[in-house]
Every structure is written in C-alpha cells, then in structure tokens.
Design a protein around this motif. Structure first.
Motif, PDB file in Angstrom:
ATOM      1  N   ALA A   6      81.646 -31.135   0.813  1.00  0.00           N
ATOM      2  CA  ALA A   6      83.040 -31.589   0.704  1.00  0.00           C
ATOM      3  C   ALA A   6      83.494 -32.264   1.985  1.00  0.00           C
ATOM      4  N   ILE A   7      83.166 -31.666   3.136  1.00  0.00           N
ATOM      5  CA  ILE A   7      83.594 -32.257   4.410  1.00  0.00           C
ATOM      6  C   ILE A   7      82.947 -33.630   4.595  1.00  0.00           C
ATOM      7  N   ALA A   8      81.658 -33.712   4.304  1.00  0.00           N
ATOM      8  CA  ALA A   8      80.945 -34.984   4.463  1.00  0.00           C
ATOM      9  C   ALA A   8      81.567 -36.047   3.561  1.00  0.00           C
ATOM     10  N   THR A   9      81.947 -35.660   2.351  1.00  0.00           N
ATOM     11  CA  THR A   9      82.566 -36.617   1.429  1.00  0.00           C
ATOM     12  C   THR A   9      83.908 -37.080   1.970  1.00  0.00           C
ATOM     13  N   ASN A  10      84.735 -36.119   2.386  1.00  0.00           N
ATOM     14  CA  ASN A  10      86.071 -36.475   2.880  1.00  0.00           C
ATOM     15  C   ASN A  10      85.997 -37.359   4.107  1.00  0.00           C
ATOM     16  N   LYS A  11      85.111 -37.022   5.021  1.00  0.00           N
ATOM     17  CA  LYS A  11      84.997 -37.819   6.253  1.00  0.00           C
ATOM     18  C   LYS A  11      84.456 -39.217   5.950  1.00  0.00           C
ATOM     19  N   SER A  12      83.565 -39.324   4.990  1.00  0.00           N
ATOM     20  CA  SER A  12      83.043 -40.639   4.639  1.00  0.00           C
ATOM     21  C   SER A  12      84.135 -41.492   3.997  1.00  0.00           C
ATOM     22  N   LEU A  13      84.945 -40.883   3.140  1.00  0.00           N
ATOM     23  CA  LEU A  13      86.031 -41.633   2.505  1.00  0.00           C
ATOM     24  C   LEU A  13      87.066 -42.051   3.551  1.00  0.00           C
ATOM     25  N   SER A  14      87.325 -41.168   4.514  1.00  0.00           N
ATOM     26  CA  SER A  14      88.245 -41.531   5.608  1.00  0.00           C
ATOM     27  C   SER A  14      87.685 -42.716   6.388  1.00  0.00           C
ATOM     28  N   ARG A  15      86.373 -42.709   6.602  1.00  0.00           N
ATOM     29  CA  ARG A  15      85.774 -43.815   7.341  1.00  0.00           C
ATOM     30  C   ARG A  15      85.890 -45.120   6.550  1.00  0.00           C
ATOM     31  N   LEU A  16      85.741 -45.016   5.228  1.00  0.00           N
ATOM     32  CA  LEU A  16      85.916 -46.212   4.394  1.00  0.00           C
ATOM     33  C   LEU A  16      87.328 -46.767   4.588  1.00  0.00           C
ATOM     34  N   ARG A  17      88.318 -45.861   4.595  1.00  0.00           N
ATOM     35  CA  ARG A  17      89.714 -46.322   4.777  1.00  0.00           C
ATOM     36  C   ARG A  17      89.909 -46.887   6.164  1.00  0.00           C
ATOM     37  N   ALA A  18      89.237 -46.271   7.145  1.00  0.00           N
ATOM     38  CA  ALA A  18      89.412 -46.717   8.533  1.00  0.00           C
ATOM     39  C   ALA A  18      88.840 -48.111   8.762  1.00  0.00           C
ATOM     40  N   ARG A  19      88.020 -48.574   7.884  1.00  0.00           N
ATOM     41  CA  ARG A  19      87.511 -49.943   8.024  1.00  0.00           C
ATOM     42  C   ARG A  19      88.628 -50.946   7.756  1.00  0.00           C
ATOM     43  N   ARG A  20      89.791 -50.401   7.399  1.00  0.00           N
ATOM     44  CA  ARG A  20      90.985 -51.222   7.116  1.00  0.00           C
ATOM     45  C   ARG A  20      90.680 -52.259   6.044  1.00  0.00           C
TER      46      ARG A  20
END
Lengths: 167, 232
Positions: free
Chosen positions: A62-76
């Motif tokens: 779950a953490i890996a998924t959430n952090k990866s999705l956050s990184r996707l968003r952070a790519r702006r």
C-alpha cells in the motif's frame, strides 16, 4: 512499533518487491528505486503507523502504491500527459483487451489523480490496474469488504455513464 | 484461468505468502507455463537486484548468498518442473520453510489437500472423480516416511516414495509430497496412510498395515486420511 533492526530486516526481505511495484507504476527504473527508498524512509520516520491489521508485505504494498501515485502527481502532469500516464498504467491491466472498460477506467483514474484524491486513486489502481479481488483491496486499504464493494459499485456506475456518453 | 495478482507476486518475492498462499501459488505455477517462466525470470532479476543492493555490498558475500540461495533453489525447482512437465511426470518437492504459519505437532503431521482449479483445500469426508490430491507433511523427530494409498477395492500402493520398496528419509519440513494423485470414478473409500518412523520401513509391511481397519506398524506412527467417493 518496528525497531530499526526490524526495518532493516524488512528491507532485506522486501526491497526487490517494493522496487518492482514502483517500477510497474512509474515505468522508470531510477525513479522506482528512488521511491522504493522513500518507502523505507517512511517506515523509519513512522514506525508506529503499522497496526498489524494486515501482513507487513501488504502494508508495504500500500505504501509503495501511494508513494508511486504521489510521484506521478509530482511530475505535474496535466491534461493529455495525465491521460498518457494513466494509459501506460492500464496497458498491462487484466482488462486491457476491453477498450470500452479501459477508456472508462482511464477517465475515472485521470480525474481522481488530478483531484489529488489519493485513496480513490489507489483503489482505482487496485481494481482496474492490478485486478485485485474485493478481499485483497479490503486487506490492502484496511477497509471492510462492504465499503470496498460500495466504492467499486460507484466506479462501475461512473464507468457505465462514461461508456454510455461515448458516441 | 485466474493468474496470481500483483499483490500475490509482491508477497511471493517478499517471502510473505504464508503456507496456504504458497500452496495455491505453487499449484498455479504447476499448471501455468507463462507464470512459471515469469517466476524464473523474476527470480533471476531479484538475484541480480539483491547482488547490487547497499545491504549486500555492505554485508559482503554472506548476505548476498543468503538471498541468493533461496532464489537459486527456486530456479532449480522451476527448471526441474519445466523438464518434468515435458516428460509427463512430477518432480519430488524439497523442503519449504514457513515456520511462521505451520508448526508441526508430535512425531509427525500429514494432511491431504484437494486441488480444484486455483484453490487448494483440506481433504474432507467426501471426494470426487478428478480431484487432484497433494499431501503435505512435517516431522520434528521422525527420519523416515512412507505413504500408502488404499483404493475402494482394497488395493494398497506405495505413493511416497512412489512404488518404492522402502520408506524415504525426510527432513523436518513442512514439505510437500512431489507427485499428486488424481482420483478415478470408482465409488467407495479412498485412504491415505502416512507412516513415520526412526528406521526404514518395508513396503510390504506398510501396504498390509494400511489395509487394516486401524493401521499400525511396530516402531511407526500412522496418520490416516480417508474420504468417500460417490458413484457416477
């Protein structure tokens, strides 16, 4: 609460799994390794967060998924770029042979990511991208199966609306 | 055929499937060539990844080897599976270690599992034609084991080691018996008897004992699993 030693032992056991999970979502090797490290940094910073409701590996998934999705968003990403990123996610999904479902999933997931609705985005990924069962989603997200079923039904209704709107 | 989910693959690489999860995963790999190839490929990737990890570098060859050994064993197992799948026979399984979820009791434990599709469940009172059975066992004290099957006609056959004349040495486990048994349509009782002992057992003695109403052998512990198969 995990001790540092236990977190190190977890790292030895799970580092490949975490990296592989991040790479599946981010489609980029270096970034996946980066995010994988963030997962363990999170454990070190928040050793009390794990309540033991699920297995350690489920929690880390779950953490890996959430952090990866956050990184996707952070790519702006915006607009078409979001669509492309989500299309990439859905390319290897179990339902990728069904264009109508894939198009609807892409629309719903894009809007959830744009709205920074993390939990909804994660559940959509578990359902549409990973093809997890309701029981698995409930376990990963520490929700009841009833709640998961309600959310998934709402997604299905949304997807049907989108599909019906298409010419 | 439903393939393992990304969560299951994640747990597999994290060695966190649990015994039941491992059995189901393994059962799928036996039936699915694509997943078997994926497993071999990803285990090799994991070996390479862990060889490069800071922990492996910091700890030296010992840590890298500790992760490499299970992965190498898995690759070896998958290679044997690939070869035996072509030849039509099944390999003998070697020991699995999952002490977190399966703790042996007494001198030996013996369970028979029924494989139905992607599920594996414990054998109940009833069974049916086509059921594929897989046995698991563990023993903290016994050194030898022999499994005898008795069909509805009362014919006894040594199932482990398959058609062997003497029992086989075992490790503590938990372990799976490599070959599985598919039930035919003949109605009646199917019986599986595991004999655990310190010293080797003879097939002739074990077959005779297995046919008795209450199987027993001097110097051995007998565990019996029965099911009744209805007629067609």
């Amino acid at each position: 609460m995990w001790t540092r030693g236990e977190i190190e032992a977890l790292y030895r056991k799970t580092s490949f799994s975490i990296y592989q999970r991040c790479r599946a979502l981010l489609h980029e090797d270096a970034e996946a390794k980066d995010v994988a490290q963030e997962v363990y940094m999170h454990l070190l910073a928040h050793p009390d967060d794990f309540r033991g409701d699920a297995s350690p590996s489920t929690y880390l998934y779950a953490i890996a998924t959430n952090k990866s999705l956050s990184r996707l968003r952070a790519r702006r990403l915006r607009g078409d770029a979001w669509q492309d990123a989500v299309a990439e996610l859905l390319r290897s999904a179990p339902m990728s042979h069904d264009p109508e479902r894939t198009a609807a999933a892409r629309a719903i997931l894009t809007s959830a990511l744009e709205a920074a609705d993390e939990r909804t985005a994660a559940m959509l990924v578990y359902h549409y991208v990973d093809g997890l069962s309701q029981g698995e989603i409930a376990e990963v997200m520490s929700l009841s199966r009833v709640t998961v079923n309600q959310h998934l039904q709402r997604f299905r209704d949304q997807a049907k609306e989108i599909a019906d709107r298409e010419p | 055929m439903r393939h393992p989910s990304p969560l299951t693959w994640f747990r597999f690489h994290a060695s966190d499937l649990g015994f039941a999860g491992w059995l189901a995963f393994r059962g799928h790999l036996v039936r699915c060539t694509d997943c078997r190839e994926r497993c071999a490929r990803e285990v090799r990737e994991r070996l390479a990844f862990e060889g490069e990890s800071p922990v492996a570098r910091g700890g030296g060859a010992a840590i890298a080897l500790r992760f490499a050994m299970p992965a190498v064993a898995i690759i070896a197992m998958l290679v044997v599976w690939q070869l035996s799948a072509r030849s039509g026979s099944r390999p003998t399984e070697t020991a699995m270690n999952d002490q977190d979820t399966f703790r042996p009791k007494g001198s030996g434990t013996f369970d028979v599992l029924v494989v139905r599709g992607d599920e594996e469940v414990l054998l109940g009172e009833r069974c049916r034609e086509g059921d594929a059975l897989q046995a698991r066992y563990a023993s903290s004290s016994s050194k030898q084991m022999m499994v005898v099957g008795v069909d509805p006609h009362g014919t006894a056959r040594v199932l482990f080691p398959l058609d062997g004349e003497t029992s086989q040495a075992i490790t503590p486990g938990p372990n799976l018996v490599g070959n599985s048994w598919v039930l035919d349509g003949e109605p009646g009782r199917e019986r599986f008897v595991a004999f655990f002992s310190e010293s080797p057992l003879r097939a002739e003695d074990a077959r005779r004992a297995a046919r008795a109403e209450k199987p027993s052998l001097p110097g051995a512990t007998a565990i019996v699993r029965d099911c009744v198969k209805a007629g067609r």
